[in-house]
Design a protein around this motif. Structure first.
Motif, short mmCIF file in Angstrom:
data_model
loop_
_atom_site.label_atom_id
_atom_site.label_comp_id
_atom_site.label_asym_id
_atom_site.label_seq_id
_atom_site.Cartn_x
_atom_site.Cartn_y
_atom_site.Cartn_z
N SER A 2 -32.71 -28.67 120.77
CA SER A 2 -33.63 -29.54 120.06
C SER A 2 -34.18 -28.85 118.82
O SER A 2 -34.55 -27.68 118.88
CB SER A 2 -34.79 -29.94 120.97
OG SER A 2 -35.73 -30.74 120.30
N GLU A 9 -44.88 -33.16 111.58
CA GLU A 9 -45.18 -34.45 112.18
C GLU A 9 -46.22 -35.21 111.37
O GLU A 9 -47.06 -34.64 110.69
CB GLU A 9 -45.70 -34.27 113.61
CG GLU A 9 -44.62 -33.90 114.60
CD GLU A 9 -45.16 -33.82 116.01
OE1 GLU A 9 -46.39 -33.97 116.17
OE2 GLU A 9 -44.36 -33.61 116.93
N MET A 280 -39.86 -36.45 113.60
CA MET A 280 -38.64 -36.72 114.36
C MET A 280 -38.22 -35.48 115.13
O MET A 280 -38.16 -34.38 114.57
CB MET A 280 -37.50 -37.18 113.45
CG MET A 280 -36.16 -37.33 114.19
SD MET A 280 -34.78 -37.80 113.12
CE MET A 280 -35.15 -39.54 112.92
N ASP A 281 -37.89 -35.67 116.40
CA ASP A 281 -37.38 -34.59 117.24
C ASP A 281 -35.88 -34.80 117.38
O ASP A 281 -35.43 -35.81 117.93
CB ASP A 281 -38.07 -34.63 118.61
CG ASP A 281 -37.75 -33.40 119.44
OD1 ASP A 281 -37.25 -32.43 118.86
OD2 ASP A 281 -38.00 -33.44 120.65
N HIS A 283 -32.26 -33.82 118.87
CA HIS A 283 -31.53 -33.16 119.95
C HIS A 283 -30.09 -33.00 119.49
O HIS A 283 -29.35 -33.98 119.36
CB HIS A 283 -31.61 -33.99 121.23
CG HIS A 283 -33.01 -34.33 121.64
ND1 HIS A 283 -33.80 -33.48 122.38
CD2 HIS A 283 -33.78 -35.41 121.36
CE1 HIS A 283 -34.98 -34.02 122.58
NE2 HIS A 283 -35.00 -35.20 121.97
N SER A 319 -38.61 -41.65 116.33
CA SER A 319 -39.29 -40.40 116.65
C SER A 319 -38.35 -39.43 117.38
O SER A 319 -38.68 -38.25 117.51
CB SER A 319 -40.51 -40.67 117.52
OG SER A 319 -40.14 -41.30 118.74
N GLN A 320 -37.21 -39.95 117.87
CA GLN A 320 -36.24 -39.12 118.57
C GLN A 320 -34.84 -39.48 118.05
O GLN A 320 -34.56 -40.65 117.77
CB GLN A 320 -36.27 -39.38 120.08
CG GLN A 320 -37.62 -39.11 120.71
CD GLN A 320 -37.70 -37.74 121.37
OE1 GLN A 320 -36.72 -37.02 121.42
NE2 GLN A 320 -38.87 -37.39 121.83
N TRP A 322 -30.52 -38.23 118.66
CA TRP A 322 -29.55 -37.44 119.42
C TRP A 322 -28.26 -37.38 118.61
O TRP A 322 -27.64 -38.43 118.35
CB TRP A 322 -29.28 -38.08 120.78
CG TRP A 322 -30.47 -38.08 121.68
CD1 TRP A 322 -30.75 -37.21 122.68
CD2 TRP A 322 -31.57 -39.02 121.68
NE1 TRP A 322 -31.93 -37.52 123.30
CE2 TRP A 322 -32.45 -38.63 122.72
CE3 TRP A 322 -31.87 -40.15 120.92
CZ2 TRP A 322 -33.63 -39.33 122.98
CZ3 TRP A 322 -33.03 -40.84 121.18
CH2 TRP A 322 -33.90 -40.43 122.21
N ASP A 338 -30.65 -43.08 117.90
CA ASP A 338 -32.08 -42.91 117.66
C ASP A 338 -32.85 -43.97 118.42
O ASP A 338 -32.28 -44.95 118.91
CB ASP A 338 -32.39 -42.97 116.16
CG ASP A 338 -32.14 -44.34 115.55
OD1 ASP A 338 -32.93 -45.27 115.82
OD2 ASP A 338 -31.14 -44.50 114.81
N ASP A 339 -34.16 -43.76 118.52
CA ASP A 339 -35.02 -44.68 119.27
C ASP A 339 -35.86 -45.53 118.33
O ASP A 339 -36.96 -45.97 118.70
CB ASP A 339 -35.93 -43.91 120.23
CG ASP A 339 -36.90 -42.98 119.50
OD1 ASP A 339 -36.74 -42.79 118.28
OD2 ASP A 339 -37.82 -42.46 120.15
N HIS A 373 -31.08 -46.26 123.33
CA HIS A 373 -32.45 -45.78 123.15
C HIS A 373 -33.31 -46.77 122.37
O HIS A 373 -34.49 -46.50 122.14
CB HIS A 373 -32.44 -44.43 122.45
CG HIS A 373 -31.67 -43.37 123.19
ND1 HIS A 373 -32.15 -42.75 124.32
CD2 HIS A 373 -30.45 -42.84 122.95
CE1 HIS A 373 -31.27 -41.87 124.75
NE2 HIS A 373 -30.22 -41.89 123.95
#
Length: 388
Positions: A2, A9, A280-281, A283, A319-320, A322, A338-339, A373
């Protein structure tokens, strides 16, 4: 793995409500409320209506301050700003007050934050025309007094609007600068890896063409000398010939190792591109066998990842995310989920079209579909080409 972007943020709800500027706005609202509330016996005839308008304005103000989507004037933000404008004008119309027009200054900051300059100025002019009408026909001001009051409050409104516009412009420029800097860092990493491989290839060619050629000539000369040498010298020449042969074999092994390039890794470059994306995080999952030998392939995949991540946070408010990169048969495959928020069907914009064009140049392709997601799922495929 990650990628940590917590340092970049967006402000939390508490930070949005209790930073210095919002606190100053609460003081301004409190001054207007204190001047008009029935609690201090300073309200116009319709006291309960005045308090209701003030509380409604405050609730709308808190919603706008706490909203993480602080750009644009779509639904419901436009409706809330319009309702607050009506509340402020009705409050002003209820009776002469030196404090009620302060609410228009607060509204000017929302016009600046959520509109382009020309529409914001248009909204400000329209509101002040209504304010001028209230001054003249509602409060009974003479034209000269109305113009003085309008100029005084209007100048404060214009000042608030322009200060916030400049602050917004500075923030956008800083964000663009962060993205450009991340782009430069990722490109530098890619170029450094490419230059390293090119230097190894150059050295291998130099060793093969120069040292290898001379060692081969030395072996041939040693063998020629052995045919006419005495018994004592023949033994020494044979030993020299063996050593020259071993040295030539060692040299060929070194050349072979130098020509075996490690390829280019996109892991560090993608991390650098994701670092300035606030809130954004990421992964990141990259297979060990993903070592791309061609710079054009590596750059294309990195640009697709960059544009996909930028779209996810800018348009989808994700915010997430992958991101997975691996090799499937004869193709490099990049998947990005993404979400965020996506409305279907999607009409490809400049970002998606740019990704498609980059991939098509190298006979690749791009597919997209709804993500599990909640956002968008991109899948890019690029044929693996053998290096020249």
């Amino acid at each position: 793995m990650s990628v940590d972007t917590r340092a970049m943020e967006k402000p939390s709800l508490i930070e949005r409500w209790f930073s210095p500027l919002p606190l100053a706005s609460y003081l301004a609202w409190g001054a207007v409320w204190a001047a008009n509330t029935v609690l201090f016996d300073r309200s116009p005839t319709d006291g309960p209506l005045t308090d209701s308008l003030m509380i409604g304005f405050l609730l709308g103000w808190l919603y706008l301050l706490g909203d993480d989507d602080d750009k644009g004037l779509g639904w419901p933000h436009g409706a809330i700003v319009a309702t607050m404008t009506v509340m402020a004008l009705v409050l002003i119309a209820l009776g002469p007050s030196g404090s009620s027009p302060i609410l228009l200054i607060l509204l000017a900051t929302q016009f600046a934050a959520r509109m382009n300059l020309v529409p914001a100025l248009g909204a400000l002019v329209s509101v002040n025309l209504i304010f001028a009408s209230i001054l003249i026909w509602g409060w009974g001001f003479a034209w000269s007094n109305a113009l003085v009051s309008l100029a005084a409050f209007g100048s404060f409104q214009m000042f608030a609007l322009m200060v916030l516009r400049y602050a917004r412009t500075a923030e956008e420029m800083a964000e663009r600068l962060r993205l450009v800097n991340a782009d430069l860092l990722a490109t530098r990493t890619l170029l450094a890896d490419s230059a390293r491989d090119q230097e190894r290839l150059r050295l291998s060619r130099e060793l093969h063409d120069v040292a290898g050629h001379k060692l081969t000539a030395l072996k041939m000369n040693l063998r020629a000398l052995r045919t006419n040498a005495s018994a004592a010298d023949a033994k020494a020449l044979e030993t020299a010939d063996v050593l020259a042969g071993e040295l030539l074999d060692d040299l060929r092994a070194v050349v072979k190792q130098l020509r075996r390039t490690d390829g280019l890794s996109l892991e560090q470059g993608i991390q650098q591109l994701a670092a300035p994306l606030r809130g954004m995080d990421l992964h990141l999952e990259i297979s060990d066998e993903v070592r791309i030998e061609r710079v054009s392939e590596a750059e294309t995949l990195m640009r697709v990842a960059q544009e996909g991540l930028t779209n996810a946070i800018r348009h989808g408010k994700a915010s997430q995310a992958w991101l997975k990169l691996d090799r499937q048969g004869g193709h490099w495959t990049l998947e990005l989920d993404d979400d965020g928020r996506v409305r279907w069907p999607i009409e490809p914009g400049m970002g998606l079209k740019g990704m498609m064009e980059r991939l098509n140049t190298l006979d690749g392709e791009l597919d997209f579909e709804p993500s599990d997601h909640g956002g968008l799922k991109l899948k890019a495929r690029l044929p693996v080409e053998d290096p020249a």
